[in-house]
Design an enzyme around this catalytic site. Structure first.
Site, PDB file in Angstrom:
ATOM      1  N   ALA A  79       0.865 -14.392 -35.956  1.00  0.00           N
ATOM      2  CA  ALA A  79       1.101 -13.148 -36.712  1.00  0.00           C
ATOM      3  C   ALA A  79       0.169 -12.017 -36.269  1.00  0.00           C
ATOM      4  O   ALA A  79       0.533 -10.838 -36.360  1.00  0.00           O
ATOM      5  CB  ALA A  79       0.936 -13.412 -38.204  1.00  0.00           C
ATOM      6  N   HIS A  82       1.154  -8.967 -33.984  1.00  0.00           N
ATOM      7  CA  HIS A  82       1.813  -7.762 -34.475  1.00  0.00           C
ATOM      8  C   HIS A  82       0.882  -6.847 -35.279  1.00  0.00           C
ATOM      9  O   HIS A  82       1.286  -5.770 -35.683  1.00  0.00           O
ATOM     10  CB  HIS A  82       3.008  -8.156 -35.357  1.00  0.00           C
ATOM     11  CG  HIS A  82       3.774  -9.322 -34.810  1.00  0.00           C
ATOM     12  ND1 HIS A  82       4.469  -9.251 -33.623  1.00  0.00           N
ATOM     13  CD2 HIS A  82       3.936 -10.602 -35.255  1.00  0.00           C
ATOM     14  CE1 HIS A  82       5.029 -10.428 -33.375  1.00  0.00           C
ATOM     15  NE2 HIS A  82       4.715 -11.267 -34.349  1.00  0.00           N
ATOM     16  N   ASP A  89      -8.496  -5.710 -28.748  1.00  0.00           N
ATOM     17  CA  ASP A  89      -9.712  -5.139 -28.163  1.00  0.00           C
ATOM     18  C   ASP A  89     -10.597  -6.229 -27.547  1.00  0.00           C
ATOM     19  O   ASP A  89     -11.227  -6.012 -26.518  1.00  0.00           O
ATOM     20  CB  ASP A  89     -10.502  -4.360 -29.222  1.00  0.00           C
ATOM     21  CG  ASP A  89      -9.866  -3.004 -29.538  1.00  0.00           C
ATOM     22  OD1 ASP A  89      -8.907  -2.614 -28.855  1.00  0.00           O
ATOM     23  OD2 ASP A  89     -10.334  -2.336 -30.483  1.00  0.00           O
ATOM     24  N   SER A 104       8.934 -18.792 -30.178  1.00  0.00           N
ATOM     25  CA  SER A 104      10.230 -18.167 -30.447  1.00  0.00           C
ATOM     26  C   SER A 104      10.369 -16.899 -29.610  1.00  0.00           C
ATOM     27  O   SER A 104       9.376 -16.397 -29.069  1.00  0.00           O
ATOM     28  CB  SER A 104      10.327 -17.822 -31.939  1.00  0.00           C
ATOM     29  OG  SER A 104       9.354 -16.851 -32.288  1.00  0.00           O
ATOM     30  N   ARG A 109      14.091 -11.456 -33.107  1.00  0.00           N
ATOM     31  CA  ARG A 109      13.870 -11.761 -34.526  1.00  0.00           C
ATOM     32  C   ARG A 109      13.711 -10.468 -35.339  1.00  0.00           C
ATOM     33  O   ARG A 109      14.255  -9.442 -34.953  1.00  0.00           O
ATOM     34  CB  ARG A 109      12.653 -12.697 -34.655  1.00  0.00           C
ATOM     35  CG  ARG A 109      12.878 -14.030 -33.911  1.00  0.00           C
ATOM     36  CD  ARG A 109      11.723 -14.968 -34.070  1.00  0.00           C
ATOM     37  NE  ARG A 109      11.517 -15.321 -35.492  1.00  0.00           N
ATOM     38  CZ  ARG A 109      10.404 -15.892 -35.948  1.00  0.00           C
ATOM     39  NH1 ARG A 109       9.428 -16.192 -35.108  1.00  0.00           N
ATOM     40  NH2 ARG A 109      10.277 -16.180 -37.228  1.00  0.00           N
ATOM     41  N   ARG A 113       8.436  -8.181 -35.651  1.00  0.00           N
ATOM     42  CA  ARG A 113       7.902  -9.115 -34.647  1.00  0.00           C
ATOM     43  C   ARG A 113       8.099  -8.604 -33.226  1.00  0.00           C
ATOM     44  O   ARG A 113       7.590  -9.167 -32.266  1.00  0.00           O
ATOM     45  CB  ARG A 113       8.582 -10.479 -34.766  1.00  0.00           C
ATOM     46  CG  ARG A 113       8.234 -11.202 -36.031  1.00  0.00           C
ATOM     47  CD  ARG A 113       8.799 -12.612 -36.011  1.00  0.00           C
ATOM     48  NE  ARG A 113       8.982 -13.077 -37.367  1.00  0.00           N
ATOM     49  CZ  ARG A 113       8.008 -13.626 -38.106  1.00  0.00           C
ATOM     50  NH1 ARG A 113       6.811 -13.811 -37.603  1.00  0.00           N
ATOM     51  NH2 ARG A 113       8.244 -14.014 -39.343  1.00  0.00           N
TER      52      ARG A 113
HETATM   53  C1  DQA Z   1       4.938 -16.796 -33.009  1.00  0.00           C
HETATM   54  C2  DQA Z   1       5.801 -15.578 -33.433  1.00  0.00           C
HETATM   55  C3  DQA Z   1       5.081 -14.748 -34.481  1.00  0.00           C
HETATM   56  O1  DQA Z   1       5.886 -13.641 -34.865  1.00  0.00           O
HETATM   57  C4  DQA Z   1       4.782 -15.577 -35.713  1.00  0.00           C
HETATM   58  O2  DQA Z   1       4.036 -14.829 -36.644  1.00  0.00           O
HETATM   59  C5  DQA Z   1       4.119 -16.877 -35.400  1.00  0.00           C
HETATM   60  C6  DQA Z   1       4.530 -17.625 -34.219  1.00  0.00           C
HETATM   61  C7  DQA Z   1       5.689 -17.723 -32.028  1.00  0.00           C
HETATM   62  O3  DQA Z   1       5.017 -18.537 -31.403  1.00  0.00           O
HETATM   63  O4  DQA Z   1       6.913 -17.645 -31.900  1.00  0.00           O
HETATM   64  O5  DQA Z   1       3.305 -17.357 -36.173  1.00  0.00           O
HETATM   65  O6  DQA Z   1       3.783 -16.316 -32.356  1.00  0.00           O
END
Ligand code: DQA
Length: 153
Positions: A79, A82, A89, A104, A109, A113
């Site tokens: 997470a 994002h 940094d 993913s 999505r 994301r």
């Molecule tokens: C993630 C994609 C992110 O948006 C999400 O918050 C995750 C997993 C992924 O591996 O697909 O926790 O990084």
């Protein structure tokens, strides 16, 4: 001396295996790390792992990588991808080649994301290939570091 790679996984990735398997699959983080360990051994690289649910701990781990002379970083900031200017940094500051991985396809999505704050300070991003993404990242880092060391000799 063998190349040293650090693999960093961000929040909730310790839950892999049971967390939304329709999106993230059923492979656990331990399985992913075991596979990487084996691959690193074959490639003659040293590899270490870190997972944290805390932004500051991830920032600290990235900074420590420089002192430890880590050659390459594989990071799934989860997470924080994002949201975290601090993780971005830190990656930028240490100047260690990094590859961003997502299990993913973040571009397919929810809108929030699709933006990564961290990808721009990485060599590149691998997204959507499930656990294979980590192995692809290791291969990509190896090629990059091999080329770099050839130039230096
Ligand atoms: C993630 C994609 C992110 O948006 C999400 O918050 C995750 C997993 C992924 O591996 O697909 O926790 O990084």
């Amino acid at each position: 001396m063998s190349m040293k790679i650090l693999v960093i996984n961000g929040p909730n990735l310790q839950l892999l295996g049971t967390r939304k398997p329709e999106i993230y699959g059923t492979v656990t983080l331990q399985d992913i790390e075991k596979g990487l360990e084996k691959m690193a051994g074959t490639l003659g690289m040293a590899i270490s792992f870190f997972q944290s649910n805390h932004e500051g701990e991830i920032v600290d781990r990235i900074a420590a990588a420089r002192t430890e002379q880590i050659d390459g970083i594989i990071i799934n900031p989860a997470a924080y991808t994002h949201t975290s200017v601090a993780v971005r940094d830190a990656l930028e500051a240490v100047e260690i080649p990094a590859v961003e991985v997502h299990l993913s396809n973040i571009h397919g999505r929810e809108e929030f994301r699709r933006k990564s704050l961290t990808a721009a300070v990485c060599i590149g991003q691998i997204s959507g290939f499930g656990p294979d993404g980590y192995q692809l990242a290791l291969q990509a880092l190896k090629s990059r570091l091999d080329r770099k060391s050839q130039k230096q000799t």
